[in-house]
Design a protein around this motif. Sequence first.
Motif, PDB file in Angstrom:
ATOM      1  N   MET A   1      -0.057  -4.562  -3.914  1.00 54.34           N
ATOM      2  CA  MET A   1      -1.503  -4.678  -4.097  1.00 54.34           C
ATOM      3  C   MET A   1      -1.981  -3.629  -5.083  1.00 54.34           C
ATOM      4  SD  MET A   1      -4.485  -4.364  -1.213  1.00 54.34           S
ATOM      5  CE  MET A   1      -6.135  -3.828  -1.669  1.00 54.34           C
ATOM      6  N   GLU A   2      -2.958  -4.017  -5.927  1.00 55.05           N
ATOM      7  CA  GLU A   2      -3.532  -3.088  -6.886  1.00 55.05           C
ATOM      8  C   GLU A   2      -4.645  -2.269  -6.237  1.00 55.05           C
ATOM      9  OE1 GLU A   2      -2.501  -2.557 -10.012  1.00 55.05           O
ATOM     10  OE2 GLU A   2      -0.873  -3.976  -9.657  1.00 55.05           O
ATOM     11  N   LEU A   3      -4.925  -1.127  -6.807  1.00 57.42           N
ATOM     12  CA  LEU A   3      -6.022  -0.274  -6.358  1.00 57.42           C
ATOM     13  C   LEU A   3      -7.316  -1.088  -6.356  1.00 57.42           C
ATOM     14  CD1 LEU A   3      -6.615   2.818  -5.737  1.00 57.42           C
ATOM     15  CD2 LEU A   3      -7.369   2.931  -8.118  1.00 57.42           C
ATOM     16  N   PRO A   4      -8.059  -1.121  -5.235  1.00 59.54           N
ATOM     17  CA  PRO A   4      -9.230  -2.000  -5.152  1.00 59.54           C
ATOM     18  C   PRO A   4     -10.493  -1.425  -5.781  1.00 59.54           C
ATOM     19  CG  PRO A   4      -8.858  -0.953  -3.033  1.00 59.54           C
ATOM     20  CD  PRO A   4      -7.730  -0.528  -3.927  1.00 59.54           C
ATOM     21  N   PHE A   5     -10.425  -0.273  -6.405  1.00 64.98           N
ATOM     22  CA  PHE A   5     -11.590   0.349  -7.019  1.00 64.98           C
ATOM     23  C   PHE A   5     -11.278   0.703  -8.468  1.00 64.98           C
ATOM     24  CE2 PHE A   5     -11.762   1.402  -2.478  1.00 64.98           C
ATOM     25  CZ  PHE A   5     -13.007   0.880  -2.148  1.00 64.98           C
ATOM     26  N   ILE A 218      -2.474   7.037 -13.618  1.00 62.02           N
ATOM     27  CA  ILE A 218      -1.607   7.692 -12.632  1.00 62.02           C
ATOM     28  C   ILE A 218      -1.961   7.250 -11.219  1.00 62.02           C
ATOM     29  CG2 ILE A 218      -1.153   9.933 -11.551  1.00 62.02           C
ATOM     30  CD1 ILE A 218      -1.169  11.084 -14.416  1.00 62.02           C
ATOM     31  N   LEU A 219      -3.266   7.209 -10.884  1.00 62.18           N
ATOM     32  CA  LEU A 219      -3.655   6.816  -9.536  1.00 62.18           C
ATOM     33  C   LEU A 219      -3.281   5.371  -9.251  1.00 62.18           C
ATOM     34  CD1 LEU A 219      -5.027   7.734  -6.926  1.00 62.18           C
ATOM     35  CD2 LEU A 219      -7.165   6.816  -7.841  1.00 62.18           C
ATOM     36  N   ARG A 220      -3.469   4.483 -10.209  1.00 60.74           N
ATOM     37  CA  ARG A 220      -3.098   3.080 -10.002  1.00 60.74           C
ATOM     38  C   ARG A 220      -1.590   2.942  -9.792  1.00 60.74           C
ATOM     39  NH1 ARG A 220      -7.123   2.500 -13.953  1.00 60.74           N
ATOM     40  NH2 ARG A 220      -5.587   2.448 -15.645  1.00 60.74           N
ATOM     41  N   GLN A 221      -0.829   3.700 -10.554  1.00 64.76           N
ATOM     42  CA  GLN A 221       0.630   3.673 -10.407  1.00 64.76           C
ATOM     43  C   GLN A 221       1.047   4.169  -9.028  1.00 64.76           C
ATOM     44  OE1 GLN A 221       2.937   5.754 -13.538  1.00 64.76           O
ATOM     45  NE2 GLN A 221       3.913   6.859 -11.869  1.00 64.76           N
ATOM     46  N   VAL A 222       0.454   5.283  -8.590  1.00 62.95           N
ATOM     47  CA  VAL A 222       0.781   5.851  -7.284  1.00 62.95           C
ATOM     48  C   VAL A 222       0.412   4.886  -6.169  1.00 62.95           C
ATOM     49  CG1 VAL A 222       0.068   7.644  -5.638  1.00 62.95           C
ATOM     50  CG2 VAL A 222       0.708   8.268  -7.969  1.00 62.95           C
TER      51      VAL A 222
END
Length: 261
Positions: A1-5, A218-222
């Motif tokens: 799942m991708e970051l929802p924000f 970086i946050l999306r990857q994490v």
Amino acid sequence: MELPFPGMDPYLELPALWPDVHARIISAMCDAIQEQLGPNYVALITPYIALESIEIAPTRQVFVPDVGVFRDEPTGTGTPTATITPAPLTIPVSITVPTRYARIEIRSVLQQTLITAIELLSPANKRPGPDGADAYEKKRQELFTSNVHLLEIDLLRAGVRPQLARPLPPAAYYAFLSRAYRRPLVEVWPIALSDPLPVLPVPLVYPDPDVALDLGTILRQVYRRAHYERVIDYRADPPPPPLSPDEMAWLDQQLRTQGLR
């Protein structure tokens, strides 16, 4: 799942989850920086231990001690003299535990001189009191009297912000960059809950150019690699402090659009 924000996910601020989030972001940032550094620099992860008050849930083990002592659950063997009233609530307790964190240091290869320090703030850095925000501020002041650049990234809405000479504009998150040659001036990035995370400069030794640190990527990857959606309940409110009515309405709409509510 991708970051929802589009930017920071406030649910990642959950006290029981943040140590893992912190470790993964630090590692990903260090790798991203190292790939852009020339042969004269190296990016290193420097660990440290902080005491954190973390809500311990029975399904998640946050800290593993060196020695564990276990015993069986007690079972009643006698006949009760009265009917026992069941507890109407069962609530986890917050326990202060040693928690592993880390910062990033960029050093020169030859002299091993510290060039830039990068802090991703933890609850321990922002906790009011002499062992929290006061101790962190003392370390900041030591760096301010040196030739070291300091980049601070604050992705936690709760707690005491790093001190500046003037009030900050309202925002959920911030980034601060103190370049050694521009002190006492500090570059500030206020980040609203709905804002994408910025691409931050990481200064080196003049005349070498800044390295670009893309926080959003970086946050999306994490998030994608850690599968945080498996442990986050997006139907619940995010952790404290409470969002403003406008922020809450935006968050609710964002989650409904993603099919998470």
